[in-house]
Design an enzyme around this catalytic site. Structure first.
Site, short mmCIF file in Angstrom:
data_model
loop_
_atom_site.label_atom_id
_atom_site.label_comp_id
_atom_site.label_asym_id
_atom_site.label_seq_id
_atom_site.Cartn_x
_atom_site.Cartn_y
_atom_site.Cartn_z
N CYS A 46 0.82 -1.21 0.00
CA CYS A 46 0.00 0.00 0.00
C CYS A 46 0.86 1.27 0.00
O CYS A 46 0.39 2.35 -0.34
CB CYS A 46 -0.93 0.00 1.21
SG CYS A 46 -1.81 -1.56 1.38
N PRO A 281 -9.47 -30.22 3.79
CA PRO A 281 -9.46 -29.86 5.22
C PRO A 281 -8.08 -29.54 5.79
O PRO A 281 -7.99 -29.01 6.90
CB PRO A 281 -10.06 -31.09 5.90
CG PRO A 281 -9.97 -32.20 4.91
CD PRO A 281 -9.96 -31.58 3.55
N ALA A 285 -6.81 -20.87 2.82
CA ALA A 285 -6.39 -19.85 1.85
C ALA A 285 -6.93 -18.50 2.30
O ALA A 285 -8.04 -18.41 2.85
CB ALA A 285 -6.88 -20.20 0.45
N ASP A 288 -6.00 -11.86 -1.23
CA ASP A 288 -6.50 -11.49 -2.56
C ASP A 288 -6.88 -12.70 -3.42
O ASP A 288 -7.59 -12.56 -4.41
CB ASP A 288 -5.43 -10.70 -3.33
CG ASP A 288 -5.23 -9.30 -2.78
OD1 ASP A 288 -5.90 -8.95 -1.81
OD2 ASP A 288 -4.40 -8.57 -3.35
P1 FAD Z 1 0.17 -10.24 -1.40
O1 FAD Z 1 0.35 -9.17 -0.42
O2 FAD Z 1 0.20 -9.89 -2.83
O3 FAD Z 1 1.25 -11.37 -1.14
C1 FAD Z 1 1.32 -12.52 -1.93
C2 FAD Z 1 2.75 -13.02 -1.97
O4 FAD Z 1 2.71 -14.36 -2.40
C3 FAD Z 1 3.61 -12.28 -2.99
O5 FAD Z 1 4.79 -11.81 -2.36
C4 FAD Z 1 3.96 -13.34 -4.03
O6 FAD Z 1 5.27 -13.21 -4.52
C5 FAD Z 1 3.82 -14.61 -3.23
N1 FAD Z 1 3.50 -15.79 -4.04
C6 FAD Z 1 2.49 -15.93 -4.94
N2 FAD Z 1 2.48 -17.18 -5.43
C7 FAD Z 1 3.50 -17.84 -4.85
C8 FAD Z 1 4.01 -19.18 -4.97
N3 FAD Z 1 3.44 -20.06 -5.76
N4 FAD Z 1 5.08 -19.50 -4.23
C9 FAD Z 1 5.68 -18.62 -3.40
N5 FAD Z 1 5.24 -17.34 -3.25
C10 FAD Z 1 4.16 -16.98 -3.96
N6 FAD Z 1 -5.16 -2.40 0.13
C11 FAD Z 1 -5.75 -1.59 1.02
O7 FAD Z 1 -6.60 -2.06 1.78
N7 FAD Z 1 -5.43 -0.26 1.09
C12 FAD Z 1 -4.50 0.29 0.29
O8 FAD Z 1 -4.20 1.50 0.39
C13 FAD Z 1 -3.87 -0.52 -0.68
N8 FAD Z 1 -2.97 -0.01 -1.53
C14 FAD Z 1 -2.35 -0.83 -2.44
C15 FAD Z 1 -1.43 -0.28 -3.31
C16 FAD Z 1 -0.79 -1.09 -4.23
C17 FAD Z 1 0.18 -0.50 -5.18
C18 FAD Z 1 -1.07 -2.49 -4.27
C19 FAD Z 1 -0.37 -3.38 -5.26
C20 FAD Z 1 -2.00 -3.03 -3.41
C21 FAD Z 1 -2.64 -2.21 -2.49
N9 FAD Z 1 -3.60 -2.72 -1.61
C22 FAD Z 1 -4.22 -1.90 -0.71
C23 FAD Z 1 -3.99 -4.14 -1.67
C24 FAD Z 1 -3.24 -4.97 -0.65
O9 FAD Z 1 -1.88 -4.72 -0.76
C25 FAD Z 1 -3.55 -6.43 -0.88
O10 FAD Z 1 -4.93 -6.62 -0.73
C26 FAD Z 1 -2.82 -7.35 0.08
O11 FAD Z 1 -1.44 -7.17 -0.02
C27 FAD Z 1 -3.16 -8.81 -0.21
O12 FAD Z 1 -2.43 -9.65 0.60
P2 FAD Z 1 -2.11 -11.13 0.14
O13 FAD Z 1 -1.34 -11.75 1.25
O14 FAD Z 1 -3.33 -11.79 -0.33
O15 FAD Z 1 -1.22 -10.99 -1.16
#
Ligand code: FAD
Length: 556
Positions: A46, A281, A285, A288
């Site tokens: 973010c 089970p 997950a 996002d």
């Molecule tokens: P992520 O944070 O994307 O983490 C997933 C990780 O998994 C990544 O590092 C990736 O490399 C890794 N990965 C994927 N597949 C594999 C695999 N097969 N093996 C190993 N590693 C893997 N949300 C808000 O609420 N407010 C905000 O202001 C906001 N601003 C944002 C600004 C930007 C530029 C971005 C890109 C996003 C923003 N978001 C914001 C959204 C927020 O960052 C995401 O919703 C949040 O990070 C999701 O978390 P996550 O753990 O699902 O995925």
């Protein structure tokens, strides 16, 4: 838990890292390993736009936690540049590729958590792979953008997509001194909100010299002079620029889950239950990549926001450790700063409710109160749209735009929605007040009071979009000067303070629709006239809301 459980986590940012840390807080004996194919864990996605804008100046400030901190403080092992390539569900084993060495190995798990996030959409357009066309998801992405800007002394940028990341990038590129152009396929930026509510955002973008192409998309990219890129839009317009940032949304990373045969929901995310458990089970997950239920509409979908990802990570850890925490669902609560404006949202919008065929059950009001007491210097108006159920007053959604105090009001309403509160609860909400912070009747109280007046029958509402068809007499109760500046063509002007003396001028055989600038004086007028036997409706939100609707109509 008696045996030493082995918890493997795929993805080490918002959802993964919060799951890992919570799991450790609940179990000192668990073995926890977090894999990420990237070069960092637990970084602030973010914050990335603000690093590009040089507001956050040091890359290290984007790191919420390092692998070393995870090891030392939490005894969690982090493996970077480690891609989890496959899941062998029958043997509870994952296949990991070490991206540095190019080797592959297996790891057994008792519990597996997937938090792989989402990837930015890159449409299959001619020229999409040209250098200088960027997406923003990781620290290396933001570094590359900064390096490109510096290397080519960029002065112009095009942002494709006017969602929240597009708007944050627009602000930050503008802050860096670039001339920014926004290209958006829809007739508005910030598509989560209703169109009239983003009219002030369109105004502020234009006021700050941002070029706005609405109802238009990119048809192709071509190489321009030197490092430059030439865009041809679907309208035929051409733009040449130093760099392009694609902000047209994200798709959940589901390939690993799909390959393993886990259920994927109709919205394209990994399907999970209330404890964030997948169809297997032993696998959870979060973040996002998953599909979740919207608490207001009951629909499921992917909502890529950091708050839900963090909460879900915590719930998955609870569930693994045998606790009964349940994810309540999402309501899309979000806020974006755009230049000198802030826009925030929670719950469902009018257009979503219309799309779902639920609008008939709803009513809406608009109001434009000051963000703090108007007598205290510096009060800035907040435009609020508030949606509630006609039947029982349950709060369904709120949208707000202004310069100050916007997110505070939406946060209060967000909590009210989660608790199933009604407009009558907001009437009674006891909120902070001192003149520099709020009002004795806070905008949230006022929204509750106005909505409650409607439900109690004290105020009969009309809306601007109904004016043309109404056949009613439009009564403008503002001062003569205000009326002369601008008014509805057919409106009669009787200023509120002259209303009782001039009431005989108002016909008794027609419905009367009152309006003023924001809807308050006209409400007073409507109450007076109603008590004198007139059939009256007050146009919600006054002429200010009318102007927002007109801007929206003009742009669509
Ligand atoms: P992520 O944070 O994307 O983490 C997933 C990780 O998994 C990544 O590092 C990736 O490399 C890794 N990965 C994927 N597949 C594999 C695999 N097969 N093996 C190993 N590693 C893997 N949300 C808000 O609420 N407010 C905000 O202001 C906001 N601003 C944002 C600004 C930007 C530029 C971005 C890109 C996003 C923003 N978001 C914001 C959204 C927020 O960052 C995401 O919703 C949040 O990070 C999701 O978390 P996550 O753990 O699902 O995925």
């Amino acid at each position: 838990m008696s045996k030493k459980p082995r918890i493997l986590i795929v993805g080490g940012v918002a959802g993964g890292a919060s799951c890992a840390a919570r799991a450790r807080r609940l179990s000192e004996i668990a073995e926890i390993v977090m894999f990420d194919r990237g070069t960092h864990v637990s970084f602030a996605n973010c914050g990335l736009p603000y690093y590009v804008g040089n507001v956050i100046q040091n890359e290290e400030d984007l790191l919420v936690a390092t692998p070393q901190l995870f090891k030392e403080r939490f005894n969690i092992e982090v493996r970077l540049r480690s891609n989890v390539a496959a899941i062998d569900r029958a043997n509870r084993r994952i296949e990991v590729t070490d991206l540095e060495r190019g080797t592959t190995y297996g790891e057994d798990y008792d519990y597996l958590v997937l938090s792989p996030g989402a990837r930015p959409i890159r449409p299959n357009l001619p020229g999409i792979d040209l250098p200088g066309i960027f997406s923003l998801r990781t620290i290396p992405d933001s570094r590359q953008i900064v390096e490109w800007i510096e290397q080519f002394e960029a002065t112009q940028a095009v942002v494709v997509g006017g969602g929240y990341i597009g708007m944050e990038m627009t602000e930050n590129l503008h802050t860096r001194g670039l001339k920014v152009t926004v290209v958006e396929r829809l007739s508005q930026v910030m598509p989560l909100l209703d169109q009239e509510m983003v009219a002030p955002i369109h105004d502020t973008l234009i006021k700050h010299g941002i070029s706005l192409y609405l109802n238009d998309g990119v048809a192709q990219f071509e190489k321009g002079e030197g490092h430059r890129i030439k865009l041809t839009l679907q309208s035929g317009n051409q733009i040449e620029t130093d760099l392009v940032i694609l902000c047209i949304g994200v798709r959940p990373h589901t390939s690993l889950a799909e390959k393993a045969g886990l259920d994927i929901g109709p919205g394209g995310g990994i399907q999970v239950d209330g404890q964030m458990r997948t169809s297997d089970p032993h696998i959870w997950a979060v973040g996002d990549a998953v599909e979740v239920r919207d608490v207001v509409t009951g629909q499921t979908g992917v909502v890529p926001l950091a708050g839900p990802a963090n909460r879900q990570g915590r719930i998955a850890a609870d569930s693994i450790m045998g606790r009964s925490s349940t994810f309540r669902g999402v309501q899309g609560t979000s806020v974006v700063g755009i230049l000198d404006h802030v826009v925030a949202f929670t719950g469902a919008s009018e257009k979503t409710l219309k799309k779902l065929g639920m609008w008939d059950q709803m009513e809406k009001i608009y109001l434009h109160p000051g963000h703090h007491a108007n007598y205290y210097p510096g009060a800035e108006p907040i435009s609020l749209k508030f949606i509630f159920k006609k039947e029982d007053g349950r709060i369904i959604g709120a949208q707000a735009v202004g310069q100050k105090g916007v997110e505070k009001r939406i946060d209060v309403v967000a909590m009210a929605i989660q608790m199933g509160a009604t407009v009558f609860d907001l009437e009674e909400a006891e909120l902070c007040y001192a003149p520099q912070f709020g009002s004795a009747k806070d905008p949230v109280n006022m929204a509750g009071m106005i909505a409650a007046n409607v439900l109690k029958g004290d105020a009969h509402l009309a809306h601007w979009e109904e004016v043309e068809e109404s056949g009613a007499l439009m009564l403008d109760v503002r001062d003569v000067m205000e009326y002369k500046q601008d008014h509805l063509d057919e409106a009669v002007n009787i200023p509120i303070d002259e209303l009782r003396q001039r009431m005989q001028e108002i016909p008794r055989d027609r419905e009367i629709w009152t309006y003023c600038f924001v809807g308050q004086r006209s409400y007073f007028a409507a109450r007076t006239l109603t008590q004198h036997g007139y059939n009256v409706k007050n146009i919600s939100g006054g002429f200010k809301t009318f102007s927002m609707h007109e801007t929206a109509k003009f742009l669509s």
